[in-house]
Motif scaffolding. Structure first.
Motif, PDB file in Angstrom:
ATOM      1  N   LEU A 636      36.035  34.944 -12.795  1.00  0.00           N
ATOM      2  CA  LEU A 636      35.874  35.620 -11.509  1.00  0.00           C
ATOM      3  C   LEU A 636      37.027  35.290 -10.569  1.00  0.00           C
ATOM      4  O   LEU A 636      37.543  36.165  -9.861  1.00  0.00           O
ATOM      5  N   TYR A 661      23.029  32.180 -11.353  1.00  0.00           N
ATOM      6  CA  TYR A 661      23.398  32.276  -9.942  1.00  0.00           C
ATOM      7  C   TYR A 661      23.190  30.943  -9.228  1.00  0.00           C
ATOM      8  O   TYR A 661      24.057  30.493  -8.458  1.00  0.00           O
ATOM      9  N   LYS A 665      26.643  29.463  -7.616  1.00  0.00           N
ATOM     10  CA  LYS A 665      26.793  30.109  -6.310  1.00  0.00           C
ATOM     11  C   LYS A 665      27.624  29.291  -5.320  1.00  0.00           C
ATOM     12  O   LYS A 665      28.254  29.858  -4.420  1.00  0.00           O
ATOM     13  N   VAL A 670      29.854  34.985  -5.117  1.00  0.00           N
ATOM     14  CA  VAL A 670      29.187  35.939  -6.003  1.00  0.00           C
ATOM     15  C   VAL A 670      27.788  36.220  -5.473  1.00  0.00           C
ATOM     16  O   VAL A 670      27.144  35.343  -4.887  1.00  0.00           O
ATOM     17  N   GLU A 671      27.332  37.473  -5.638  1.00  0.00           N
ATOM     18  CA  GLU A 671      25.982  37.868  -5.239  1.00  0.00           C
ATOM     19  C   GLU A 671      25.155  38.135  -6.495  1.00  0.00           C
ATOM     20  O   GLU A 671      25.694  38.212  -7.599  1.00  0.00           O
ATOM     21  N   PHE A 684      31.841  40.693  -6.259  1.00  0.00           N
ATOM     22  CA  PHE A 684      31.463  40.137  -7.558  1.00  0.00           C
ATOM     23  C   PHE A 684      29.965  39.854  -7.591  1.00  0.00           C
ATOM     24  O   PHE A 684      29.420  39.251  -6.668  1.00  0.00           O
ATOM     25  N   VAL A 685      29.321  40.305  -8.662  1.00  0.00           N
ATOM     26  CA  VAL A 685      27.864  40.210  -8.751  1.00  0.00           C
ATOM     27  C   VAL A 685      27.432  39.706 -10.127  1.00  0.00           C
ATOM     28  O   VAL A 685      28.169  39.806 -11.106  1.00  0.00           O
TER      29      VAL A 685
END
Length: 743
Positions: A636, A661, A665, A670-671, A684-685
């Motif tokens: 990422l 996550y 996190k 990132v979500e 970014f997920v």
């Protein structure tokens, strides 16, 4: 030297177009201000002169006159406002292409500029820019230099194309142009495809290909089916097709209220929400099958499983035997065999299950149960069950009304004879009379009602009825287990996602359907995810509408789907004019990513990659989850450093997403999208693979893609979906052995 000379001429033409647009914007804004003042003044006058005269009937005509003036002013305002919106959309890039056309039998060569909307010289009435949807614009997409033709309102117009040119215009400035004698047009297309993904689906009018244009402009077929490989532009083409149909609205009698999109989920609905406004049209209604079913069941105080919950169950490795049975149940409850059983169930319920009682009033029989039954079954106009019962209820109450009135009068006479000082006795007598009347009314109303849920329950709670209805119908070997499993769920008050289609079907047949009577065209996206029964629901729900059906059999989630599905759709819809097309060329992913996707399928299915070459996908073995998490963070961050604006980490299940996550996190921005109602806002997920369908990202990381985690046919299709979400970069991370489909 020749190019520079032409470039100057083209820049001069562009400057003239920009000047026209600026002039139109200026005059439009002035006119808009005038109309705004007029509307405000008209409302003010109505308030001062009319609002207080509602009791003066002689002056009501004044009220109507004011309303007409206000409606007219509002209409003028909206027309001008839409024109200003159109010119604002055009001013940065008024057009993107041009061709020179010499009509057969004419000497003059006409320069046809193609853009997002029409632009006309208000003094000469010359068309300066043609809307890409105009009949003549089809020449740009369908032909190369030489003989060409297009269908106009006057008939077929034939001629020659002597020049075909494309432009790169940005912020009202012409960067360059090039002449094309081959196709549209690898140079522009390469540039568009090499750009970063956006948080919303993009319009593609500059790069529409010949086969795509044919789909967009098809108005002959009432049912158009498109099988398109991942990344072939199915959904975008569907949206452009809607814009084209709306543009042709004068001839096709379509407006935005007449079109609906059946969307796979809420995330996807929001993802495509900007295309039609970007093309100058208002958004049309979207419906998610799951949401429609859940809302319907909520109205009846029932719980129904969501699509996400169904997928999570099917991906739960701890329930393998139950999963196998559930898959069989899903296939059966969406099948043509089950449709036949439901049709028989409705007839059986009417004739054998629905009961009536004798109706009495004052100990006198008014209607016998035999008479009520015969009236119920007398259905020459094919009226739905609920409506017949409601009609009978109204008739019964009309018959009872004079009898009750006489009874009340008699009761009141008796009560009146009771001395006034015995007040309690009087009140008690009245109360008893009211209670009896209400109980009788309630009994009649209950008898004259029917619940589609109760009809469905009869099928599984009474095995004898099921077996009677299923006689001579092909059933799965596991039918006994399916009936028992369904019975257990229903007795717990649960309805599974695969019960949604039969429940909606029964509701439409039992209660009738007027909800979508204005709909004339339906776009069904992700067609492979719907069963034959769901298509029966669409046919019933949307009456005589035309259909555009788009799917990819390789992206089916809960079941294996073959091309034969489309034959079933044709048989169910039964339209006079139908066509089925294939789109095998993928424009989304790089050549290397498409090569990996074809390896996963093990069959090419005729998939062709647009030749955009980038780096090979990274396939990396990790020691453990900690090592894999580190690589996710690294990938990422790498995407971010390389200037990419979107990326997705795709896990198999929602549970995997949540755990990952929580672990990363704090180390990377990132979500998480693990619920259907969330909207993808870019960046970014982390999300489950099955929720990513239809979306695209600059880079994708497939998490925990080892053979332990991905090893059956459903997993193969999940991997195919995951790989084909990536435009430019792809990383596959796994523990142990790599999944068998990538080896």
């Amino acid at each position: 030297m020749e190019y520079e000379k032409i470039l100057i001429e083209e820049k001069d033409y562009l400057k003239g177009i920009i000047d026209v647009l600026k002039g139109e914007l200026k005059s439009g804004e002035q006119l808009l201000n005038e109309r705004t003042k007029k509307v405000i003044q008209a409302r003010k006058e109505m308030w001062e002169n009319v609002v207080h005269i509602y009791e003066d009937t002689d002056r009501l005509s004044d009220f109507g006159s004011y309303l007409e003036d206000i409606d007219g002013s509002n209409s003028d305002y909206n027309v001008i406002f839409k024109k200003i919106q159109k010119y604002n959309r055009m001013i940065n890039k008024p057009y993107f292409g041009r061709f020179d056309f010499k009509e057969q039998g004419e000497e003059e060569i006409e320069k046809i500029y193609i853009g997002i909307a029409n632009l006309m010289d208000e003094e000469t009435y010359d068309v300066l820019v043609y809307d890409w949807r105009a009949p003549i614009a089809s020449v740009f997409y369908q032909y190369e230099l030489g003989e060409c033709a297009y269908n106009s309102p006057k008939g077929l117009i034939e001629g020659d194309m002597t020049l075909k040119r494309q432009y790169k215009i940005k912020d009202s400035e012409l960067d360059y142009f090039f002449d094309s004698s081959l196709k549209i047009n690898d140079e522009i297309l390469q540039e568009v495809l090499s750009k970063n993904s956006s948080i919303k689906m993009k319009q593609i009018i500059e790069t529409i290909q010949k086969d795509q244009d044919r789909i967009i402009r098809d108005i002959e077929n009432e049912l158009l089916i498109v099988q398109g490989t991942a990344g072939s532009g199915k959904t975008s083409i569907a949206m452009h097709r809607i814009a084209y149909l709306l543009y042709q609205g004068y001839h096709t009698k379509l407006n935005t209220q007449n079109i609906i999109i059946v969307s796979p989920n809420t995330v996807f609905s929001k993802y495509i929400s900007d295309i039609l406004p970007g093309l100058g049209e208002e958004n049309v209604e979207q419906i998610v099958f799951e949401d429609y079913a859940i809302d319907m069941m909520k109205e009846n105080d029932c719980y129904v499983e969501s699509r996400v919950q169904q997928m999570e169950f099917l991906l739960n490795e701890r329930e393998k035997n139950l999963i196998k049975l559930r898959k069989k149940a899903i296939e059966f409850k969406g099948s043509k065999s089950f449709i036949k059983i439901l049709e028989r169930l409705i007839k059986c319920y009417e004739r054998n299950i629905k009961e009536f009682n004798d109706i009495y009033c004052d100990n006198k029989m008014i209607f016998t149960k035999e008479y009520l039954k015969s009236q119920f079954l007398n259905n020459k106009i094919n009226m739905p069950m609920s409506k017949r019962l409601k009609r009978m209820e109204r008739r019964i109450f009309r018959e009872l009304h004079p009898i009750r009135r006489r009874r009340v009068e008699k009761a009141e006479k008796i009560v009146a004879e009771i001395p006034d000082h015995i007040f309690v006795v009087k009140q008690y007598s009245r109360l008893i009379s009211l209670k009896r009347s209400k109980a009788n009314n309630d009994m009649i109303r209950k008898m004259m009602s029917v619940s589609f849920i109760d009809v469905y329950k009869e099928l599984f709670l009474n095995k004898r009825i099921f077996k009677t209805l299923a006689k001579n119908i092909e059933l799965p070997d596991e039918i006994e287990e399916i009936i028992e499993f369904s019975k257990n769920q229903i007795e717990k008050g649960n309805f599974l996602y695969e019960d949604c289609a039969p429940l909606i079907y029964l509701k439409l047949k039992v209660d009738g359907n007027d909800e979508f009577k204005e709909i004339k065209h339906v776009v069904v996206d992700e067609a492979q995810d719907y069963s034959p029964l769901q298509y029966e629901v669409f046919k019933t729900l949307f009456g005589n509408a035309g259909y555009t059906v788009l799917g990819d059999i390789n992206q089916s989630m809960d079941k294996k789907v073959e091309m034969s599905l489309y034959d079933e759709v044709k048989n169910i819809m039964n339209k006079k004019n139908m066509a089925q097309l294939r789109m095998n060329k993928s424009y989304r992913s790089s050549f290397e990513i498409i090569a990996l996707s074809k390896k996963i399928l093990q069959k090419s299915y005729g998939i062709v990659s647009f030749e955009r070459y980038e780096g090979k996908p990274m396939i990396k073995q990790c020691i453990d989850f900690k090592d894999m998490d580190y690589d996710v963070i690294s990938e990422l961050q790498k995407l971010y450093r390389q200037g990419f604006t979107s990326g997705a980490v795709l896990c198999k299940t929602k549970d995997e997403c949540k755990k990952l996550y929580e672990r990363i996190k704090d180390s990377v921005e990132v979500e998480i999208i693990a619920e259907d109602e969330k909207e993808y806002m870019g960046g970014f997920v982390i999300m489950p693979v099955y929720m990513s369908k239809g979306l695209e990202f600059d880079g994708v990381v497939i998490y925990d893609a080892g053979d332990e985690n991905y090893n059956n046919e459903l997993h193969r299709r999940l991997l195919y979906v995951a790989v084909t979400r990536a435009l430019h970069r792809l990383a596959v991370l796994f523990r142990g052995e790599l999944n068998r489909f990538m080896q």
